[in-house]
Write an enzyme that holds these catalytic residues in place. Structure first.
Site, PDB file in Angstrom:
ATOM      1  N   SER A 272       0.819  -1.208   0.000  1.00 16.45           N
ATOM      2  CA  SER A 272       0.000   0.000   0.000  1.00 16.45           C
ATOM      3  C   SER A 272       0.861   1.270   0.000  1.00 16.45           C
ATOM      4  O   SER A 272       1.723   1.403  -0.865  1.00 16.45           O
ATOM      5  CB  SER A 272      -0.947  -0.062   1.207  1.00 16.45           C
ATOM      6  OG  SER A 272      -2.076   0.684   0.930  1.00 16.45           O
ATOM      7  N   HIS A 413      -7.793  -5.579   0.004  1.00 19.21           N
ATOM      8  CA  HIS A 413      -6.554  -4.819   0.139  1.00 19.21           C
ATOM      9  C   HIS A 413      -5.783  -5.314   1.368  1.00 19.21           C
ATOM     10  O   HIS A 413      -6.223  -5.110   2.505  1.00 19.21           O
ATOM     11  CB  HIS A 413      -6.948  -3.349   0.307  1.00 19.21           C
ATOM     12  CG  HIS A 413      -5.801  -2.407   0.443  1.00 19.21           C
ATOM     13  ND1 HIS A 413      -5.006  -2.059  -0.620  1.00 19.21           N
ATOM     14  CD2 HIS A 413      -5.320  -1.731   1.509  1.00 19.21           C
ATOM     15  CE1 HIS A 413      -4.091  -1.197  -0.207  1.00 19.21           C
ATOM     16  NE2 HIS A 413      -4.258  -0.985   1.077  1.00 19.21           N
TER      17      HIS A 413
HETATM   18  C1  GCU Z   1      -5.289   4.863   1.773  1.00 19.38           C
HETATM   19  C2  GCU Z   1      -4.707   5.612   0.618  1.00 19.38           C
HETATM   20  C3  GCU Z   1      -3.910   4.707  -0.323  1.00 19.38           C
HETATM   21  C4  GCU Z   1      -2.916   3.896   0.477  1.00 19.38           C
HETATM   22  C5  GCU Z   1      -3.606   3.184   1.597  1.00 19.38           C
HETATM   23  C6  GCU Z   1      -2.678   2.456   2.553  1.00 19.38           C
HETATM   24  O1  GCU Z   1      -6.291   4.008   1.306  1.00 19.38           O
HETATM   25  O2  GCU Z   1      -5.747   6.259  -0.053  1.00 19.38           O
HETATM   26  O3  GCU Z   1      -3.241   5.478  -1.292  1.00 19.38           O
HETATM   27  O4  GCU Z   1      -2.246   3.008  -0.378  1.00 19.38           O
HETATM   28  O5  GCU Z   1      -4.283   4.120   2.403  1.00 19.38           O
HETATM   29  O6  GCU Z   1      -1.528   2.790   2.666  1.00 19.38           O
HETATM   30  O7  GCU Z   1      -3.177   1.568   3.252  1.00 19.38           O
END
Ligand code: GCU
Length: 432
Positions: A272, A413
């Site tokens: 992420s 995710h």
């Molecule tokens: C949020 C953000 C993303 C990121 C994510 C994370 O959702 O919008 O860009 O990748 O956090 O780091 O868990």
């Protein structure tokens, strides 16, 4: 309850709901409709700024790669300071028989003694006890502290700022014992060790706390005059992602000096926001021999021009400290960007790069992540490599491991055991 003034109450309710609606509508919208993805043309990777076709690995390395790297520095992540202060390493933990004797567990504190109030980066190091080192390994940052990555009670709990939680693992932005082990599902240490790999991880907040404080804390404070002119902060000054990537390079310095790690065979990995970071670390520091992006999305592996899921405007609004200020010029204006994220993946060539998506992670735009990798294939071919180059996305849970790698797994995710199995297999293919 007696309602004395129902009209007033509904007015208050309306104001409250308006405030809610307003704050929601303040955030740029996210698109999840494939038919609304704008027509776009990706910037050309294999033509130099002067217009020369890039038809050899030599021309790529000498001219085009540095051009693209500079564009990402100036328009997306910001420039890192060139000067590297002297680092001191202090071992604060050494367990020769961790994991029932299968591993050695160490924790080493990195700091920069010549810098006032130097940040302290605590690096957790796992190395196999079986087999002959130096070992290939993985290096990646974690979100909430080293103690969250494994149950071993000896792992230090961070004392600085951590993101608050409502489950008691963080109280008043301070980590507590309750958080120990809470992210262990993301760090399958036993499996990594049993496959003969070493692992280094550190808390990203040791390098730069993940909130916008005007770049006063973390590694940004180490270089107070860097890219700060009379009119304020330079639009190309580094943001937090570049700070974290810089920290990964300092961890690489440590691994380079450590006889248990084979510094020629270190994969940089991140999930992420920390996947965006592993990509930028892989681009800026070619000592990382393999680069892994797990669900990195916008500002990571996903093409910005698709504006699917999280957009440039949205990420810059929610996380104004992650990128350089100039990146904000591309809010709702992605087509003006001189780069797109396929060019970031191209910067890894000829080193293997792996991009992973998750089916339900539409916020990160799996298709945009795949297309970025697909559009980096030509650069790998310059090096006579065999990259992922099919025009259609692989099916769910059907990984493709070539000189670049890709999978989209079912589920949300996250980074889980399935993802790590792929990374270990991919590392076996390239490091063994
Ligand atoms: C949020 C953000 C993303 C990121 C994510 C994370 O959702 O919008 O860009 O990748 O956090 O780091 O868990």
């Amino acid at each position: 309850m007696i309602i004395q003034n129902p009209g007033r109450i509904s007015l208050i309710a309306a104001v409250i709901s308006l405030a809610f609606v307003m704050s929601e509508s303040d955030l740029p919208a996210a698109n999840y409709d494939e038919s609304k993805v704008p027509d776009y043309v990706l910037p050309e990777v294999l033509v130099t700024a002067a217009g020369a076709p890039v038809d050899s690995a030599g021309l790529w390395e000498k001219t085009r790669r540095p051009e693209i790297l500079k564009l990402f520095e100036n328009h997306v992540y910001g420039t890192q300071p060139g000067e590297i202060p002297v680092a001191a390493y202090e071992q604060i933990l050494h367990v020769a028989d961790a994991l029932d004797g299968r591993a050695t567990l160490r924790e080493i504190r990195i700091n920069f003694p010549e810098i006032n109030n130097s940040p302290e980066i605590f690096v957790l190091l796992w190395t196999p006890n079986k087999g002959q080192g130096p070992f290939p390994g993985f290096a990646g940052l974690n979100f909430n502290g080293n103690h969250t990555t494994h149950a071993d009670p000896r792992i230090r709990i961070p004392t600085g700022w951590v993101r608050s939680s409502n489950d008691g693992t963080v109280v008043n932005n301070r980590a507590t014992e309750a958080g120990r082990d809470s992210s262990a599902g993301r760090w399958p240490v036993e499996k990594i060790i049993d496959r003969g790999y070493a692992l280094a991880t550190a808390y990203c907040g040791d390098i730069d706390p993940d909130f916008h404080d005007g770049f006063k804390n973390g590694v940004h404070a180490m270089f107070p005059s860097f890219k700060t002119g009379a009119s304020g902060r330079d639009p190309e000054a580094w943001g937090t992602i570049a700070g974290w990537a810089w920290g990964l390079s300092r961890i690489m310095d440590l691994l380079d000096a450590d006889s248990a790690f084979d510094s020629e065979r270190i994969a940089v990995i991140g999930h992420s926001r920390l996947g965006k970071t592993s990509l930028w670390a892989g681009a800026t520091d070619t000592r990382f021999g393999l680069v892994i992006s797990n669900n990195s999305g916008c500002g990571g592996a996903a093409l910005s021009r698709r504006a699917f899921g999280e957009t440039v405007a949205r990420i810059n609004t929610s996380f104004p400290h992650w990128f350089c200020d100039r990146f904000k010029e591309y809010n709702d204006n992605e087509s003006a960007l001189p780069v797109d994220q396929h060019m970031l993946l191209a910067l890894m060539a000829p080193r293997p790069v792996y991009v992973a998506s998750a089916e339900d992670d539409r916020w990160a735009d799996p298709k945009g992540e795949f297309l970025a990798l697909r559009n980096a294939a030509g650069i790998y071919r310059l090096f006579e490599k065999d990259p992922v180059d099919s025009d259609s996305m692989p099916e769910i849970n059907q990984p493709v491991h070539k000189d670049t790698g890709y999978h989209i797994r079912s589920g949300k995710h996250d980074i889980n055991d399935y993802d790590w199995t792929q990374y270990l297999d991919f590392a076996d293919k390239h490091f063994r």
